[in-house]
Design an enzyme around this catalytic site. Structure first.
Site, PDB file in Angstrom:
ATOM      1  N   GLY A 163       2.524   2.406  10.695  1.00  0.00           N
ATOM      2  CA  GLY A 163       3.541   3.494  10.551  1.00  0.00           C
ATOM      3  C   GLY A 163       4.446   4.022  11.697  1.00  0.00           C
ATOM      4  O   GLY A 163       4.769   5.204  11.797  1.00  0.00           O
ATOM      5  N   GLU A 213      -5.475  -4.462  10.416  1.00  0.00           N
ATOM      6  CA  GLU A 213      -4.465  -3.583  10.756  1.00  0.00           C
ATOM      7  C   GLU A 213      -4.670  -2.608  12.093  1.00  0.00           C
ATOM      8  O   GLU A 213      -5.404  -1.706  12.044  1.00  0.00           O
ATOM      9  CB  GLU A 213      -4.397  -2.487   9.475  1.00  0.00           C
ATOM     10  CG  GLU A 213      -4.149  -3.144   8.318  1.00  0.00           C
ATOM     11  CD  GLU A 213      -3.387  -2.111   7.225  1.00  0.00           C
ATOM     12  OE1 GLU A 213      -2.427  -2.685   6.705  1.00  0.00           O
ATOM     13  OE2 GLU A 213      -4.106  -1.089   7.010  1.00  0.00           O
ATOM     14  N   ASN A 265       0.896  -1.085  -0.023  1.00  0.00           N
ATOM     15  CA  ASN A 265       0.091  -0.163   0.152  1.00  0.00           C
ATOM     16  C   ASN A 265       1.074   1.308  -0.166  1.00  0.00           C
ATOM     17  O   ASN A 265       1.614   1.786   0.999  1.00  0.00           O
ATOM     18  CB  ASN A 265      -0.986   0.149   1.317  1.00  0.00           C
ATOM     19  CG  ASN A 265      -1.767   1.223   1.355  1.00  0.00           C
ATOM     20  OD1 ASN A 265      -1.736   2.040   0.480  1.00  0.00           O
ATOM     21  ND2 ASN A 265      -2.426   1.538   2.461  1.00  0.00           N
TER      22      ASN A 265
HETATM   23  P1  13P Z   1       2.982   0.479   7.338  1.00  0.00           P
HETATM   24  O1  13P Z   1       3.574  -0.723   7.097  1.00  0.00           O
HETATM   25  O2  13P Z   1       3.950   1.940   7.218  1.00  0.00           O
HETATM   26  O3  13P Z   1       3.096   0.527   9.078  1.00  0.00           O
HETATM   27  O4  13P Z   1       1.562   0.780   7.038  1.00  0.00           O
HETATM   28  C1  13P Z   1       0.826  -0.266   7.232  1.00  0.00           C
HETATM   29  C2  13P Z   1      -0.558   0.177   6.407  1.00  0.00           C
HETATM   30  O5  13P Z   1      -1.384   0.762   6.779  1.00  0.00           O
HETATM   31  C3  13P Z   1      -0.746  -0.636   5.217  1.00  0.00           C
HETATM   32  O6  13P Z   1      -2.059  -0.473   4.757  1.00  0.00           O
END
Ligand code: 13P
Length: 252
Positions: A172, A166, A9
């Protein structure tokens, strides 16, 4: 046996020029034997990604879509537009859309239904905040999201879709859920699908984990029985994505 699926993503990253450079860098090292691979790119990069990935078996997905057919919805993209561009997947209900853009379960449900009606496979995201986890209501909250977001969706449709767990606190932040935490929730999601539909449907639906997935934590996540891949944010913007795909292959 469910085939694992690794989706990048990109979020709001990669200009068309950067998209071309990144895909050209990654493409020679990616193949879809034993694993499905998908890039969910910004709308403006969809056609470039389709062109560059033609013939590789790697799929292209969008990050959002509106539920109305067409008309005066400035800034929105319809399912028909995505289909015409050759897009086969769409991320729906990402916590960033729920949070920043105030998308609620009712809207997400309409989008999920529209995607199926148009032949696009939704990647439905769900996940709790840290406050909810600390309150001990994680599973209850996620079951509620699943029930609301899948209202009116048939078992055949659910069997083909992807659900991404998630946890908001892991996105993030560099602080991923442990493989046991992720497995607990992914197993609960599968159980909820069995309750809402049946066991066959629950065994078919693919459930990803997302939230700070990196090359060092992916191998352990992929050993878990109910984790069928990953939705990767930051690490999908670099060559590290190849290592994550390869760990999924090793656990296929
Ligand atoms: P990160 O891998 O940057 O933590 O993001 C996860 C995410 O929101 C994927 O949709």
């Amino acid at each position: 046996m469910r085939k694992k699926i690794i989706a990048g993503n990109w979020k709001m990253n990669m200009t068309p020029t950067e998209a071309r450079d990144l895909l050209e860098l990654l493409k020679p090292s990616l193949d879809t034997k034993d694993v499905d691979i998908l890039f969910c790119v910004p709308a403006i990069d969809l056609l470039i990604a389709k062109e560059l990935l033609a013939g590789t078996g790697i799929e292209v997905g969008a990050q959002n879509m509106y539920f109305e057919e067409k008309g005066a919805y400035t800034g929105e993209i319809s399912a028909e537009m995505l289909v015409d561009a050759g897009v086969s997947y769409v991320i729906l209900g990402h916590s960033e859309r729920r949070g920043y853009f105030k998308e609620d379960d009712e809207m997400i449900n309409k989008k999920v239904c529209k995607a199926f009606e148009s032949g696009i496979i939704p990647i439905l995201c769900c996940g709790e905040s840290m406050e909810q986890r600390e309150e001990g209501i994680t599973l209850e909250f996620i079951r509620d999201q699943i029930v609301k977001d899948l209202a009116g969706v048939t078992k055949d449709q659910v069997a083909r879709m992807i659900i991404a767990y998630e946890p908001i606190w892991a996105i993030g932040t560099g602080k991923n859920a442990t493989s046991d935490q992720a497995e607990e929730v992914c197993a609960a999601i599968r159980k909820e699908i069995a309750r809402l539909y049946d066991d066959d449907t629950a065994q078919s639906v693919r459930i990803q984990y997302g939230g700070s997935v990196k090359s060092n934590n992916a191998p352990e996540l992929f050993t878990k029985a109910n984790i069928d891949g990953a939705l990767v944010g930051g690490a999908s913007l670099r060559s590290e994505f190849i290592q994550i795909v390869n760990s999924a292959k090793e656990n296929s």
